[in-house]
Design a protein around this motif. Structure first.
Motif, PDB file in Angstrom:
ATOM      1  N   ALA A   1       0.769  -1.074  -0.139  1.00 31.95           N
ATOM      2  CA  ALA A   1      -0.060   0.044   0.048  1.00 31.95           C
ATOM      3  C   ALA A   1       0.914   1.288  -0.083  1.00 31.95           C
ATOM      4  N   SER A   2       1.916   1.326   0.576  1.00 34.96           N
ATOM      5  CA  SER A   2       3.053   2.415   0.485  1.00 34.96           C
ATOM      6  C   SER A   2       3.813   2.514  -0.447  1.00 34.96           C
ATOM      7  N   ASP A   3       3.628   1.697  -1.571  1.00 33.36           N
ATOM      8  CA  ASP A   3       4.472   1.766  -2.927  1.00 33.36           C
ATOM      9  C   ASP A   3       5.929   1.455  -2.382  1.00 33.36           C
ATOM     10  N   PRO A   4       6.138   0.507  -2.058  1.00 33.35           N
ATOM     11  CA  PRO A   4       7.610   0.221  -1.427  1.00 33.35           C
ATOM     12  C   PRO A   4       8.467  -0.023  -2.727  1.00 33.35           C
ATOM     13  N   LYS A   5       9.990   0.507  -2.610  1.00 31.07           N
ATOM     14  CA  LYS A   5      10.922   0.457  -3.568  1.00 31.07           C
ATOM     15  C   LYS A   5      11.356  -1.016  -3.394  1.00 31.07           C
ATOM     16  N   VAL A   6      11.297  -1.617  -2.245  1.00 27.78           N
ATOM     17  CA  VAL A   6      11.851  -2.918  -2.104  1.00 27.78           C
ATOM     18  C   VAL A   6      10.857  -3.821  -1.573  1.00 27.78           C
ATOM     19  N   LEU A   7      10.157  -4.895  -2.238  1.00 27.02           N
ATOM     20  CA  LEU A   7       9.168  -5.743  -1.642  1.00 27.02           C
ATOM     21  C   LEU A   7       9.599  -7.147  -1.215  1.00 27.02           C
ATOM     22  N   MET A   8       9.524  -7.274   0.014  1.00 32.44           N
ATOM     23  CA  MET A   8      10.165  -8.877   0.464  1.00 32.44           C
ATOM     24  C   MET A   8       9.008  -9.753   0.843  1.00 32.44           C
TER      25      MET A   8
END
Lengths: 540, 242, 365
Positions: free
Chosen positions: B158-165
């Motif tokens: 939801a926060s538009d992450p740059k890195v998604l794990m």
């Protein structure tokens, strides 16, 4: 620890050592007839007789002393009847020399002691009583008489009396008087020797006695005397310091032992189930009450074994508290699995219940415990440090408990299961370990250990329904500090908290000790939040 | 912005005497889906723990976007920098509604910084993406396992992450749910985003991963495409045993 | 929790409290006038209810159980007692008992200014914030939580009790402080004062209740629940849970302090026994019985348990501990959410106790 021999032996040797250098003028054999004759002589002769009696009391053989003792008494009471054939001891019609019955020869006369001679005879009488009287009370009274005239006491008397004395308290008083007598002797060499002897047993009392000598004229006049006093002061002060340190360590060790016993059960249970048992203090209390009940039972059923109640109560206290623990686990905590805070409240309810049920049944007063010989008294070691047997009992008990707990946890199937469930409950369940059963057994073990803690502390602390609360907070701190479910952590944390408590207490008081321990633990958790011996791992 | 999103450099993590990660180095680029696979105990989750700041390494560093050293930053600072993670065990807030979860994930802060309509839009959009629109007002505790997995994914993206794990995003899911999750992951690929997936399901990995890193005993055993991974003798040894 | 279903009980409770507060002075002089004892009891119960809310805020909503909340209650109580004694001394010249007992000629220096209420209040707030702030910061920073936190707070309150038992601290020692005669210039012990204090406590309760309700219903409240359910998860979403916990912890401490300030003038005495670990545990029991994570539940729990305790303490004081332990066992085994479960059960079909307990299992350990 159940022997009484070592302290006696030690004191015997001590007294022997004291006696040896003061070897008195030994009257080889007493001329009994001459003595009796002198007793019937004029004031000068009676004075000589009195001196002989005193010497006999101090250095005579046992037979001579037994023979001479009635003479001193008789002379004081005017019951010595002097007649043509010597003298008779009035009442029995016995000859004063031979102690054989005989009839009076002529008109007997009872000589009167002069004002000058009377104290000498009283001294002799007291000296005989101190060495020969069978009753402790009479010997104590005799010592009181001697204390009034320390300067007149012959050398060797008190040492001899001390060596033969069986009552520890009286023996100590005799030793004290003996030192006082020697310190106040007229011969400077004897005084210096006495100073050295006093310094051999450093204590605060010895220090007072020696430092009083700095006001003595001899201190200023005689350099040897001054050196002796100064040396002795230094030696005693060092001895006191060592003694105090040892006493602190010893008290800390005994407190730590109790803490360890209170905390080890808590730590095992906490490690296994994540439950803090707030009733642990009450299980300690129950352990102490069970010990008391065993004592009362023995008093009625087998009075001969009464002294051994502390030993006989061990299995009873363990099983009783283990039973309560198992019941607590089965009836309550089993249903609160993975709800540690609710378990906390539940165990508090149990603690509330136990305190109040004991209060209703036994009342709130302190329970009275017999003090068996193996936990009474102690050995004075150095300074004011006394190696007391009741604390030694707690320490030894904790050491044995530690060893047994370690064996159970490390070497038995139950211990293996406990360790497995502690490390990974789900995995342990998967490989077929009956985790609920392990919980129950471990809870029983932990509770039983609390009961043993109650037994071990009953000779030292007062036993009443509230007693559990005095230990529970400290043992929580041990668990927090030591880390979850490690025996080593619990030992180290108990030692640390026990020692810190006794170190701080004399400086700032017991309350400050608790405050500081708490602050130190909070600070410590900043550094190692999981406790001393926690095993690190990945977040689950 | 550098090309490399995450640079792991000489990383060692120890638990007692056990080396969970042993002098590991690897780089994860923007725009790729990187799968990290390996047998149990290979150090996969521990690697994610270090990247998200939960575990502190003994040695080495982990640079984000060529700058921020993640081994020195707090978990919350790392998250605010744009790195988000879904945990292995679905971690949701049982007492909160699905909608709240997305709102908490979308906008960090004790008070909402977005205005209400903007936040509402963002929440609806994310709910649509993870397919939980119908469940918006239910409590998370009432959801099924698969729904919890998606809810957690929704919350982290939801926060538009740059890195998604994503740590085992399809564990315990049905084939159909796995299929949907694969679509979802591919739909999340963007040139300015790196996606790291730890997973055991090889078919799933094959469908989503651009590159695969095989970890074994805390070290990189192999790195490359899934085809080459399957062909590699060492990897087969590790997985199947000798 | 913050859902609509709980709206009705909340509104009802507020209404009852406000009506009670309004009715008490209105009834004075009429034949319905409450006895002094009852009025006083209601006032004390209201203070306890405020205390229960303070604990529910951190236990029910944040998942942090404090077994040392008596400490903050005691800070409020002691400061209030200091104000009352100093104020009474200034107005009437009465020298407090404990000064005479210690043979001291005058108040210790740190009593200066305590006859001015705003100053005393400021001191209470400052001390509460200082202690809760430092303790909370070091505990939360090192991530101490759960059972660890509970027992460390218990140790904290226990140590504070030992400290206050000392007679040389200048806070009345063992005997505590009593003999308050004047409050805000008005004589104490009159019917009017008793009613006024009870009304003030009820209004404070209503106020705290509404304020906490707003807090837990807000986004911040949602974050509190999120922290309770999975703190690591929230932290890895970018939230500073340390700060959040610290804010709520300090707020909770302040509410407990307020309860203490309301309680002391009504009961007329403060002594170190308010710092005993038992009282702090009892607060947790009120909340557990009422239902954690429900403000209404906490209030009802506090009122109910204490009403029974008041009644029993005159009727059969020895029985109380047994009843209390029985209640706790009942709550933890059968009704993990306390009275809230009872309320729910009425609406659903009957079931056996074991089933009931599992059905009602709390959301998270």
């Amino acid at each position: 620890m159940t022997q009484k021999v070592p302290p006696l032996l030690l004191l015997g040797l001590l007294a022997g050592a004291l006696l040896a250098p003061a070897s008195p003028v030994r009257a080889d054999s007493l001329d009994r007839a001459a003595l009796v004759q002198e007793l019937c002589g004029d004031a000068g002769a009676m004075g000589k007789a009195g001196a002989t009696l005193v010497t006999t009391a101090a250095a005579g053989s046992a037979e001579d002393r037994e023979w001479a003792a009635p003479l001193a008494r008789a002379a004081i009471d005017r019951k010595l009847a002097c007649d043509e054939a010597g003298a008779m001891l009035d009442e029995g019609g016995l000859d004063a020399v031979t102690r054989a019955p005989r009839a009076a020869a002529g008109t007997p006369r009872s000589p009167l002691l002069s004002l000058k001679n009377r104290p000498v005879f009283e001294l002799a009488d007291a000296a005989f009583a101190l060495r020969g009287s069978p009753a402790v009370a009479q010997r104590t009274a005799a010592l009181k008489t001697l204390e009034r005239r320390p300067a007149l006491i012959p050398e060797g008397l008190l040492e001899g009396a001390a060596a033969a004395e069986s009552d520890a308290g009286l023996r100590e008083q005799i030793d004290t008087l003996s030192q006082t007598a020697a310190l106040n002797a007229s011969d400077p060499a004897a005084r210096i020797r006495a100073i050295g002897r006093v310094a051999e047993n450093p204590s605060r009392r010895a220090l007072t006695r020696i430092s009083a000598l700095t006001a003595d004229p001899a201190y200023a006049a005689n350099p040897d005397f001054r050196t002796a006093v100064d040396d002795a002061t230094r030696r005693i002060e060092r001895g006191i310091a060592i003694g105090d340190t040892l006493a602190t360590l010893y008290n800390g060790l005994s407190f730590a032992s109790i803490l360890f016993m209170a905390a080890i059960g808590l730590a095992i249970i906490f490690g296994l189930m994540g439950v803090i048992n707030l009733a642990q203090g009450e299980l300690i209390m129950i352990g102490a009450y069970v010990t008391w009940l065993v004592q009362q039972g023995l008093r009625h059923a087998a009075p001969g074994l009464l002294d051994w109640y502390l030993v006989l109560a061990i299995p009873v206290a363990f099983l009783a508290t283990a039973g309560i623990g198992i019941a607590l686990e089965t009836l309550l905590l089993r249903h609160l699995y993975k709800r540690p805070l609710m378990s906390l409240l539940a165990t508090w309810a149990v603690s509330l219940f136990l305190v109040n049920i004991v209060r209703v049944v036994f009342g709130t007063q302190n329970m009275q415990f017999e003090t068996p010989f193996y936990v009474s008294g102690g050995v004075p070691v150095i300074g004011d440090f006394i190696f007391t047997w009741n604390r030694m009992f707690a320490i030894a008990f904790a050491a044995v408990t530690l060893a047994l707990t370690w064996l159970v946890v490390r070497k038995t199937p139950l211990g293996l299961n406990i360790r497995a469930v502690t490390q990974n409950r789900d995995m342990a369940a998967c490989i077929g370990i009956p985790t609920r059963r392990v919980d129950m057994m471990a809870f029983g073990l932990g509770s039983g250990l609390a009961g043993l803690a109650g037994l071990a502390l009953s000779p030292i602390y007062s036993v009443n329904p509230q007693m559990g609360q005095n230990f529970i907070i400290d043992s929580f701190m041990v668990v927090v500090l030591g880390g979850v479910g490690t025996i080593a952590g619990t030992v180290v944390a108990a030692l640390g908290i026990g020692q810190i408590n006794v170190l701080i207490e004399p400086l700032w008081g017991a309350v400050a000790a608790k405050v500081i321990v708490l602050l130190m633990i909070i600070a410590f958790l900043q550094w190692r939040p999981e406790g001393l011996f926690a095993v690190k791992g990945r977040r689950k | 912005m550098s090309l490399t999103a995450i640079l792991v450099d000489g990383l060692t993590v120890r638990f007692g005497s056990f080396r969970a990660i042993d002098d590991l180095s690897l780089a994860i680029d923007y725009g790729e889906v990187r799968a990290v696979i390996g047998p149990n105990g290979a150090g996969k989750t521990t690697l994610l723990d270090v990247i998200s700041g939960i575990t502190r390494p003994k040695q080495g560093r982990v640079l984000f976007d060529g700058g921020l050293d993640l081994t020195q930053a707090s978990e919350s600072a790392i998250a605010r920098a744009g790195l988000r993670r879904k945990f292995q065990k679905p971690s949701v807030f049982e007492g909160l509604s699905v909608r709240r979860h997305i709102a908490i994930g979308a906008d960090v802060g004790f008070r909402s910084r977005l205005d209400a309509p903007a936040l509402e839009d963002r929440v609806s959009e994310v709910l649509e993406t993870v397919g939980l629109t119908d469940q918006a007002d239910r409590l998370a505790g009432e959801l099924s396992h698969g729904q919890k997995q998606w809810l957690e994914i929704g919350m982290v993206l939801a926060s538009d992450p740059k890195v998604l794990m994503l740590d085992e995003p399809v564990a315990g899911l049905t084939d159909e749910e796995t299929e949907r999750t694969a679509h979802l992951v591919r739909a999340l690929v963007r040139p300015d985003r790196a996606i790291v997936v730890v997973e055991h399901d090889m078919d799933f990995v094959e469908r989503i991963a651009d590159r695969v890193t095989v970890l074994h005993e805390g070290r990189t055993l192999f790195e490359g495409s899934m085809d080459r991974v399957r062909a590699d003798a060492a990897v087969v040894d590790v997985y199947l045993g000798r | 929790m913050s859902r609509t279903s709980a709206n009705l009980p909340f509104t009802l409770l507020i209404a009852v409290i406000v009506v009670a507060a309004g009715a008490m002075p209105a009834l004075s002089g009429t034949s319905f006038e409450l006895s002094r004892y009852l009025t006083n009891a209601i006032g004390q119960l209201a203070a306890f209810a405020v205390l229960a809310i303070s604990l529910d805020l951190i236990w029910g909503y944040l998942g942090i159980l404090s077994l040392g909340h008596g400490l903050f209650f005691a800070i409020g109580g002691y400061v209030m007692a200091m104000y009352l004694l100093k104020h009474s001394f200034v107005v009437t010249g009465t020298v407090p008992d404990f000064l005479q007992f210690m043979g001291w000629k005058e108040f210790p220096f740190y009593w200066a200014g305590f006859d001015v209420f705003p100053y005393a209040f400021a001191v209470a707030v400052a001390v509460t914030l200082l202690i809760s702030g430092i303790f909370g910061y070091v505990s939360f920073r090192s991530r101490v939580g759960g059972v660890y936190f509970a027992i460390i707070t218990q140790a904290l309150v226990y140590v504070a009790m030992l400290l206050m038992f000392r007679n040389d601290t200048g806070f009345g020692g063992n005997n505590g402080m009593t003999g308050f005669s004047v409050l805000f210039g008005w004589p104490m012990g009159t019917s009017g004062m008793i009613t006024a204090l009870a009304v003030a406590s009820l209004l404070a309760l209503a106020l705290v209740l509404v304020a906490c309700r707003r807090l837990v219903g807000s986004r911040f409240g949602a974050l509190m629940l999120a922290t309770r359910d999975d703190e690591t998860r929230l932290r890895t979403l970018g939230y500073e849970t340390l700060r959040l916990k610290l804010i709520v912890w300090c707020l909770s401490a302040l509410i407990a302090m307020l309860a203490g300030m309301l309680y002391v003038p009504q009961v007329g005495i403060i002594n170190p026994r308010v710092l005993s670990p038992e009282l702090s545990l009892e607060i947790a029991v009120w909340v557990a019985i009422g239902g954690r994570g429900h403000l209404v539940g906490a209030v009802i729990g506090a009122l109910l348990v204490n009403a029974v305790k008041f009644w029993l303490s005159s009727a059969a004081p020895d029985i109380w501990p047994f009843i209390l332990s029985g209640l706790i066992v009942l709550v933890v085994l059968v009704f993990p959410n306390g009275l809230m479960d009872l309320a729910k059960l009425r609406l659903t079909r009957p079931m056996g106790p074991r089933r009931m307990a599992t059905e009602l299992e709390e959301a998270r350990p």
